[in-house]
Design a protein around this motif. Structure first.
Motif, PDB file in Angstrom:
ATOM      1  N   ARG A 213      -1.254   0.184   2.379  1.00  0.00           N
ATOM      2  CA  ARG A 213       0.121   0.633   2.026  1.00  0.00           C
ATOM      3  C   ARG A 213       0.168   0.681   0.529  1.00  0.00           C
ATOM      4  O   ARG A 213       1.402   0.205   0.064  1.00  0.00           O
ATOM      5  CB  ARG A 213       1.023  -0.428   2.670  1.00  0.00           C
ATOM      6  N   GLY A 214      -0.681   1.241  -0.064  1.00  0.00           N
ATOM      7  CA  GLY A 214      -0.375   1.575  -1.632  1.00  0.00           C
ATOM      8  C   GLY A 214      -0.629   0.522  -2.456  1.00  0.00           C
ATOM      9  O   GLY A 214      -0.761   0.801  -3.626  1.00  0.00           O
ATOM     10  N   THR A 215      -1.256  -0.459  -1.912  1.00  0.00           N
ATOM     11  CA  THR A 215      -1.665  -1.848  -2.604  1.00  0.00           C
ATOM     12  C   THR A 215      -3.292  -1.714  -2.752  1.00  0.00           C
ATOM     13  O   THR A 215      -3.826  -1.844  -1.737  1.00  0.00           O
ATOM     14  CB  THR A 215      -1.206  -3.213  -2.113  1.00  0.00           C
ATOM     15  N   PRO A 216      -3.912  -1.600  -3.642  1.00  0.00           N
ATOM     16  CA  PRO A 216      -5.313  -1.334  -3.771  1.00  0.00           C
ATOM     17  C   PRO A 216      -5.885  -2.782  -4.056  1.00  0.00           C
ATOM     18  O   PRO A 216      -5.073  -3.667  -4.469  1.00  0.00           O
ATOM     19  CB  PRO A 216      -5.734  -0.593  -5.209  1.00  0.00           C
ATOM     20  N   VAL A 217      -7.193  -3.031  -3.870  1.00  0.00           N
ATOM     21  CA  VAL A 217      -7.836  -4.235  -3.954  1.00  0.00           C
ATOM     22  C   VAL A 217      -8.196  -4.116  -5.560  1.00  0.00           C
ATOM     23  O   VAL A 217      -8.441  -3.296  -6.178  1.00  0.00           O
ATOM     24  CB  VAL A 217      -9.168  -4.248  -3.369  1.00  0.00           C
ATOM     25  N   PRO A 218      -8.126  -5.450  -6.221  1.00  0.00           N
ATOM     26  CA  PRO A 218      -8.232  -5.300  -7.776  1.00  0.00           C
ATOM     27  C   PRO A 218      -9.718  -4.861  -7.871  1.00  0.00           C
ATOM     28  O   PRO A 218     -10.781  -5.242  -7.328  1.00  0.00           O
ATOM     29  CB  PRO A 218      -8.193  -7.127  -7.998  1.00  0.00           C
TER      30      PRO A 218
END
Ligand SMILES: Nc1nonc1C(=O)NCc1ccc(Cl)cc1
Length: 245
Positions: free
Chosen positions: A187-192
C-alpha cells in the motif's frame, strides 16, 4: 525438564498447553508437565484451601497446610533437584534473563494461588517468588503459563529450525529491530532498501541502529543493562541530537 504445577484450576491449562510449542516439546520428550490439584492435599470434608485473614481485612488467604503438603508430596515424585517458585505480584520481576536461568534447571515446581495471597509461612518452603508484571491477576495460573512458555522455548531442541530465540528482543538486551517480508511494497510503503541490498554487514548495522533507536524511544530504562559499543554510543548521540520528527 520436568515441570510440576500446583493449582486450584488444572483445567485452565488444557488449552494453552495442548497446542503450540509446549505440545511439540512434550512430544519430543524435552519437557514433561504435570498438574496437581491443591485441594487434593486437604483433609476436611469440604476441601478448604482458604480462610479469613488474621488481623481482619477483606478477602481470603490461602491456608499453608494444603500448599506445603502439596509441595512436599510433589517433590518426592522425582529425585531431580527442583526449584520451587511461587507466582505472585510481590515476586521479583520475570525477565528473559530469569527465563534463561530457569531453562537450565532439570525441574521446576510452580505454585499458582488465588484469593488475596498465600499465608506467609508458605514462603519457608519455596526457593523463588516471581511476578510477571506490576498488575494484579485473579490467580497464578496465567503467570505460570507465561513462565512455562518463555522457559520451554529456551530448552535446546524445543524450537523448530524455522524459529530462533537468539536474536530476539530482550535476549540482546535491546528491543527488536523492525521486521519485513514480502511484498516489497505494501500500500505504497516500501521495504527499506538496505534490506534488499544483500549487504549483510550493512544490514546488521542498520538493524542494530534500529534496535537502539526503538529501545531509546520506548524503553530507555533497558539501555543501562546493555553493553554499548563505540558505534552504539555514536548512534545514540546522533539520535539524541536529531530534531524531533
Ligand atoms: N502479576 C502477577 N505475577 O505473578 N502472579 C501475579 C498475580 O497477579 N497473581 C495473582 C495471585 C492472586 C492470589 C495469589 Cl494467592 C497468588 C497470585
Amino acid at each position: 525438564m520436568r515441570i510440576d504445577i500446583l493449582t486450584l484450576f488444572p483445567e485452565m491449562f488444557a488449552g494453552p498447553f495442548s497446542e503450540s510449542i509446549l505440545k511439540r516439546a512434550a512430544e519430543k520428550g524435552l519437557l514433561e508437565i504435570h498438574f496437581h490439584q491443591i485441594r487434593d492435599y486437604t483433609h476436611d470434608k469440604h476441601h478448604v484451601v482458604d480462610d479469613t485473614p488474621y488481623g481482619g481485612g477483606a478477602g481470603m488467604v490461602m491456608k499453608p497446610e494444603p500448599v506445603v503438603e502439596a509441595i512436599e508430596s510433589v517433590k518426592r515424585l522425582s529425585d531431580a533437584e527442583s526449584r520451587t517458585i511461587l507466582l505472585s505480584p510481590s515476586g521479583k520481576l520475570f525477565s528473559q534473563g530469569i527465563a534463561a536461568e530457569l531453562a537450565l534447571k532439570s525441574r521446576l515446581i510452580l505454585i499458582a494461588g488465588h484469593y488475596e495471597g498465600f499465608d506467609e509461612r508458605v514462603r519457608s518452603y519455596i526457593d523463588d517468588e516471581i511476578s510477571i508484571g506490576d498488575y494484579v491477576l485473579s490467580g497464578g495460573e496465567l503467570p505460570a503459563m507465561v513462565i512455562v512458555d518463555a522457559v520451554a522455548r529456551l530448552i535446546p531442541g524445543v524450537l523448530g529450525c524455522g524459529e530462533s530465540h537468539v536474536e530476539e528482543s530482550h535476549s540482546q538486551g535491546l528491543l527488536e529491530y523492525p521486521h519485513y517480508t514480502r511484498p516489497p511494497e505494501f500500500r505504497g510503503t516500501p521495504v527499506p532498501a538496505i534490506l534488499l541490498s544483500g549487504n549483510h554487514a550493512e544490514i546488521a548495522k542498520w538493524r542494530r541502529k534500529e534496535s537502539l533507536k526503538r529501545t531509546s524511544e520506548r524503553r530507555p530504562d533497558m539501555l543501562a543493562g546493555v553493553a554499548l559499543s563505540k558505534a552504539d554510543r555514536k548512534t545514540l548521540a546522533e539520535l539524541n541530537s536529531e530534531p524531533e520528527a
